[in-house]
Scaffold this motif. Structure first.
Motif, PDB file in Angstrom:
ATOM      1  N   ALA A   1       0.846  -1.331   0.093  1.00 16.56           N
ATOM      2  CA  ALA A   1       0.056   0.222   0.075  1.00 16.56           C
ATOM      3  C   ALA A   1       1.032   1.192  -0.110  1.00 16.56           C
ATOM      4  CB  ALA A   1      -0.814   0.136   1.379  1.00 16.56           C
ATOM      5  N   LEU A   2       2.068   1.264   0.457  1.00 13.07           N
ATOM      6  CA  LEU A   2       2.909   2.378   0.753  1.00 13.07           C
ATOM      7  C   LEU A   2       3.659   2.484  -0.575  1.00 13.07           C
ATOM      8  CD1 LEU A   2       4.671   2.246   4.243  1.00 13.07           C
ATOM      9  CD2 LEU A   2       2.831   3.808   3.080  1.00 13.07           C
ATOM     10  N   LEU A   3       3.870   1.522  -1.701  1.00 16.96           N
ATOM     11  CA  LEU A   3       4.692   1.954  -2.945  1.00 16.96           C
ATOM     12  C   LEU A   3       4.013   2.907  -3.751  1.00 16.96           C
ATOM     13  CD1 LEU A   3       5.227  -1.872  -3.924  1.00 16.96           C
ATOM     14  CD2 LEU A   3       6.577  -0.383  -2.703  1.00 16.96           C
ATOM     15  N   PRO A   4       2.724   3.257  -3.876  1.00 18.08           N
ATOM     16  CA  PRO A   4       2.272   4.123  -4.821  1.00 18.08           C
ATOM     17  C   PRO A   4       2.439   5.424  -4.010  1.00 18.08           C
ATOM     18  CG  PRO A   4       0.287   2.770  -3.901  1.00 18.08           C
ATOM     19  CD  PRO A   4       1.462   1.985  -3.633  1.00 18.08           C
ATOM     20  N   VAL A   5       2.369   5.372  -2.644  1.00 16.87           N
ATOM     21  CA  VAL A   5       2.604   6.577  -1.787  1.00 16.87           C
ATOM     22  C   VAL A   5       3.839   7.390  -2.197  1.00 16.87           C
ATOM     23  CG1 VAL A   5       2.649   7.689   0.455  1.00 16.87           C
ATOM     24  CG2 VAL A   5       0.896   6.040  -0.213  1.00 16.87           C
ATOM     25  N   ILE A   6       4.916   6.260  -2.119  1.00 16.86           N
ATOM     26  CA  ILE A   6       6.099   6.635  -2.162  1.00 16.86           C
ATOM     27  C   ILE A   6       6.593   7.281  -3.601  1.00 16.86           C
ATOM     28  CG2 ILE A   6       8.662   5.727  -2.364  1.00 16.86           C
ATOM     29  CD1 ILE A   6       8.066   3.678  -0.237  1.00 16.86           C
ATOM     30  N   TRP A   7       5.795   6.874  -4.651  1.00 19.47           N
ATOM     31  CA  TRP A   7       5.978   7.275  -5.980  1.00 19.47           C
ATOM     32  C   TRP A   7       5.185   8.550  -6.221  1.00 19.47           C
ATOM     33  CZ3 TRP A   7       2.619   8.120 -10.342  1.00 19.47           C
ATOM     34  CH2 TRP A   7       3.506   8.527 -11.286  1.00 19.47           C
TER      35      TRP A   7
ATOM     36  N   ILE B   1       3.139  15.140  -5.766  1.00 19.88           N
ATOM     37  CA  ILE B   1       1.938  15.888  -5.215  1.00 19.88           C
ATOM     38  C   ILE B   1       2.521  17.178  -4.606  1.00 19.88           C
ATOM     39  CG2 ILE B   1       0.159  15.965  -3.788  1.00 19.88           C
ATOM     40  CD1 ILE B   1      -0.271  13.189  -4.251  1.00 19.88           C
ATOM     41  N   LEU B   2       3.570  16.846  -3.780  1.00 19.11           N
ATOM     42  CA  LEU B   2       3.958  18.233  -3.183  1.00 19.11           C
ATOM     43  C   LEU B   2       5.147  18.883  -4.106  1.00 19.11           C
ATOM     44  CD1 LEU B   2       4.954  16.368   0.409  1.00 19.11           C
ATOM     45  CD2 LEU B   2       2.916  17.856  -0.296  1.00 19.11           C
ATOM     46  N   LYS B   3       5.326  18.334  -5.398  1.00 18.53           N
ATOM     47  CA  LYS B   3       6.169  19.216  -6.143  1.00 18.53           C
ATOM     48  C   LYS B   3       7.478  19.339  -5.654  1.00 18.53           C
ATOM     49  CE  LYS B   3       2.598  21.531  -8.558  1.00 18.53           C
ATOM     50  NZ  LYS B   3       1.929  22.702  -9.043  1.00 18.53           N
ATOM     51  N   GLU B   4       8.261  18.283  -4.991  1.00 14.52           N
ATOM     52  CA  GLU B   4       9.417  18.169  -4.476  1.00 14.52           C
ATOM     53  C   GLU B   4      10.339  17.380  -5.213  1.00 14.52           C
ATOM     54  OE1 GLU B   4       9.165  16.563  -0.705  1.00 14.52           O
ATOM     55  OE2 GLU B   4       8.466  18.360   0.292  1.00 14.52           O
ATOM     56  N   GLU B   5      11.736  18.038  -5.616  1.00 10.76           N
ATOM     57  CA  GLU B   5      12.599  17.369  -6.176  1.00 10.76           C
ATOM     58  C   GLU B   5      13.413  16.383  -5.487  1.00 10.76           C
ATOM     59  OE1 GLU B   5      14.880  20.080  -8.579  1.00 10.76           O
ATOM     60  OE2 GLU B   5      13.248  20.443  -9.994  1.00 10.76           O
ATOM     61  N   LYS B   6      13.629  15.256  -5.694  1.00  7.66           N
ATOM     62  CA  LYS B   6      14.275  14.188  -4.608  1.00  7.66           C
ATOM     63  C   LYS B   6      15.735  14.201  -4.985  1.00  7.66           C
ATOM     64  CE  LYS B   6      11.127  12.661  -1.779  1.00  7.66           C
ATOM     65  NZ  LYS B   6      11.247  12.632  -0.508  1.00  7.66           N
ATOM     66  N   LYS B   7      16.434  14.431  -4.034  1.00  4.48           N
ATOM     67  CA  LYS B   7      18.109  14.205  -4.480  1.00  4.48           C
ATOM     68  C   LYS B   7      18.321  12.857  -4.604  1.00  4.48           C
ATOM     69  CE  LYS B   7      19.126  18.450  -1.700  1.00  4.48           C
ATOM     70  NZ  LYS B   7      19.841  19.165  -0.791  1.00  4.48           N
ATOM     71  N   LYS B   8      19.369  12.751  -5.380  1.00  7.82           N
ATOM     72  CA  LYS B   8      19.781  11.336  -5.512  1.00  7.82           C
ATOM     73  C   LYS B   8      20.487  10.708  -4.297  1.00  7.82           C
ATOM     74  CE  LYS B   8      20.932  11.889 -10.470  1.00  7.82           C
ATOM     75  NZ  LYS B   8      21.674  11.568 -11.499  1.00  7.82           N
ATOM     76  N   ALA B   9      19.919   9.533  -3.780  1.00 14.47           N
ATOM     77  CA  ALA B   9      20.202   8.990  -2.666  1.00 14.47           C
ATOM     78  C   ALA B   9      21.924   8.511  -2.694  1.00 14.47           C
ATOM     79  CB  ALA B   9      19.476   7.645  -2.369  1.00 14.47           C
ATOM     80  N   SER B  10      22.464   8.945  -1.767  1.00 12.77           N
ATOM     81  CA  SER B  10      23.804   8.361  -1.679  1.00 12.77           C
ATOM     82  C   SER B  10      24.002   6.695  -1.512  1.00 12.77           C
ATOM     83  CB  SER B  10      24.886   9.160  -0.684  1.00 12.77           C
ATOM     84  OG  SER B  10      24.201   8.968   0.689  1.00 12.77           O
ATOM     85  N   GLU B  11      25.085   6.233  -1.663  1.00 12.91           N
ATOM     86  CA  GLU B  11      25.353   4.922  -1.589  1.00 12.91           C
ATOM     87  C   GLU B  11      25.069   4.605   0.063  1.00 12.91           C
ATOM     88  OE1 GLU B  11      28.695   1.237  -1.817  1.00 12.91           O
ATOM     89  OE2 GLU B  11      29.075   3.255  -2.619  1.00 12.91           O
TER      90      GLU B  11
ATOM     91  N   LEU C   1      11.513   4.007   4.665  1.00 11.25           N
ATOM     92  CA  LEU C   1      11.827   3.065   5.846  1.00 11.25           C
ATOM     93  C   LEU C   1      10.734   2.417   6.169  1.00 11.25           C
ATOM     94  CD1 LEU C   1      14.026   2.386   7.923  1.00 11.25           C
ATOM     95  CD2 LEU C   1      13.176   4.330   9.284  1.00 11.25           C
ATOM     96  N   ALA C   2       9.586   2.785   6.559  1.00  8.54           N
ATOM     97  CA  ALA C   2       8.438   2.207   6.802  1.00  8.54           C
ATOM     98  C   ALA C   2       8.079   0.829   5.797  1.00  8.54           C
ATOM     99  CB  ALA C   2       7.236   3.201   7.026  1.00  8.54           C
ATOM    100  N   CYS C   3       8.054   1.096   4.495  1.00  5.47           N
ATOM    101  CA  CYS C   3       7.748   0.265   3.643  1.00  5.47           C
ATOM    102  C   CYS C   3       8.869  -1.004   3.575  1.00  5.47           C
ATOM    103  CB  CYS C   3       7.885   1.232   2.165  1.00  5.47           C
ATOM    104  SG  CYS C   3       7.471   0.065   0.961  1.00  5.47           S
ATOM    105  N   VAL C   4      10.139  -0.574   3.816  1.00  5.46           N
ATOM    106  CA  VAL C   4      11.134  -1.716   3.800  1.00  5.46           C
ATOM    107  C   VAL C   4      10.877  -2.579   5.280  1.00  5.46           C
ATOM    108  CG1 VAL C   4      13.374  -2.110   3.866  1.00  5.46           C
ATOM    109  CG2 VAL C   4      12.637  -0.630   2.359  1.00  5.46           C
TER     110      VAL C   4
END
Length: 303
Positions: free
Chosen positions: A46-52, A57-67, A184-187
């Motif tokens: 259920a959280l997978l579509p929320v993460i995407w 929706i908030l129009k935020e640009e996600k930074k590339k996650a570091s290793e 984190l919740a999804c994992v």
């Protein structure tokens, strides 16, 4: 400390308290490991579509996650999932050998254990937190415990679950500032659900008829109590003292009693009313502004 975080945790305790009925009904149709496994996997899906959707929706640009943050996400999700699996399993098995009142009182011992364990991790715990813990513990006693407290097998397992949930709160406190809370919740849910598969195959049976009959309480517990509740916990705990977070989350017991009063028409005894007042009083006390000297000691939670 941010008021927004406190509100999110308060909403979490409300969801958990009112969802108790669904969790109890689910046990009428399937074993605890099957129920917890399906519940957590459904919550993760259920959280997978929320993460995407949420960043768009908030129009935020996600930074590339570091290793490093990727490793933190996997490690944090694994540790949170292990704690969630162990805590919920011990609680579910333990409650079969004791009363609900005793279990409700003992499991909320995490409000004492979290600040105790936090001291060894270098967390600052002022006098106001300890006073609030004492008031809340007294409130939980009047709210949950109506008989003599004896220590048997069920009480011992329930206490172990309180210890595990204390670690869960501290693990969330460690990883929440480092990674995306929803991820984190999804994992966490997927790890917990997959771990539940092992004991469910070994000790329980499953038939499709169980899923059909218990679908409504299962979906309620999965989407609302797990999917929404635990996600709000992780997001709300970010930058908050874990001892204060555990105090707010302990209101779950109060909300479960109030839900029975409002929804099911159950009467509140004078003892339960006193317990509710003490619990809310403890939360109000811990929210009062600290002197500037103490605030400087806890800046790490508000930065």
């Amino acid at each position: 400390m941010k008021m927004k975080n406190a509100v999110l945790l308060l909403l979490t305790s409300f969801i958990w308290g009112t969802a108790f009925v669904a969790q109890s009904l689910g046990m009428d149709y399937m074993g605890p490991f099957v129920f917890n496994g399906l519940r957590n996997i459904i919550a993760g899906v259920a959280l997978l579509p929320v993460i995407w959707l949420l960043p768009r929706i908030l129009k935020e640009e996600k930074k590339k996650a570091s290793e490093k943050s990727g490793k933190d996400l996997v490690l944090g999700g694994l540790l949170c999932g292990l704690c969630l699996f162990a805590g919920s399993s011990l609680q579910q098995v333990g409650i079969q050998y004791t009363t609900v009142g005793k279990a409700g009182f003992i499991v909320t011992f995490y409000i004492v254990l979290v600040p105790l364990f936090g001291i060894f991790l270098g967390k600052k715990m002022g006098w106001k937190i300890w006073m609030s813990v004492g008031i809340a513990l007294a409130g939980l006693y009047f709210l949950c415990l109506t008989e003599t407290l004896t220590i048997g097998f069920g009480e011992f397992l329930t206490f172990l679950s309180a210890v595990v949930f204390s670690f869960h709160i501290l693990v969330v406190d460690h990883f929440a500032p480092k990674v995306d809370g929803t991820k984190l919740a999804c994992v966490q849910f997927f790890f917990c659900g997959l771990i539940c598969v092992i004991p469910s195959v070994l000790f329980e049976s499953f038939q499709l008829s169980m899923l059909k009959e218990g679908l409504i309480p299962l979906l309620y517990a999965a989407i609302l109590s797990s999917g929404v509740g635990f996600t709000l916990q992780i997001v709300g705990q970010k930058d908050m003292n874990p001892a204060i977070a555990s105090l707010i989350l302990s209101l779950e017991a109060t909300f479960s009693v109030l839900a029975g009063w409002v929804i099911l028409g159950e009467r509140l005894t004078a003892r339960e009313k006193l317990g509710c007042l003490l619990m809310f009083g403890a939360i109000l006390l811990v929210q009062l502004p600290e002197p500037k000297k103490v605030l400087r000691q806890e800046e790490q939670y508000d930065s």
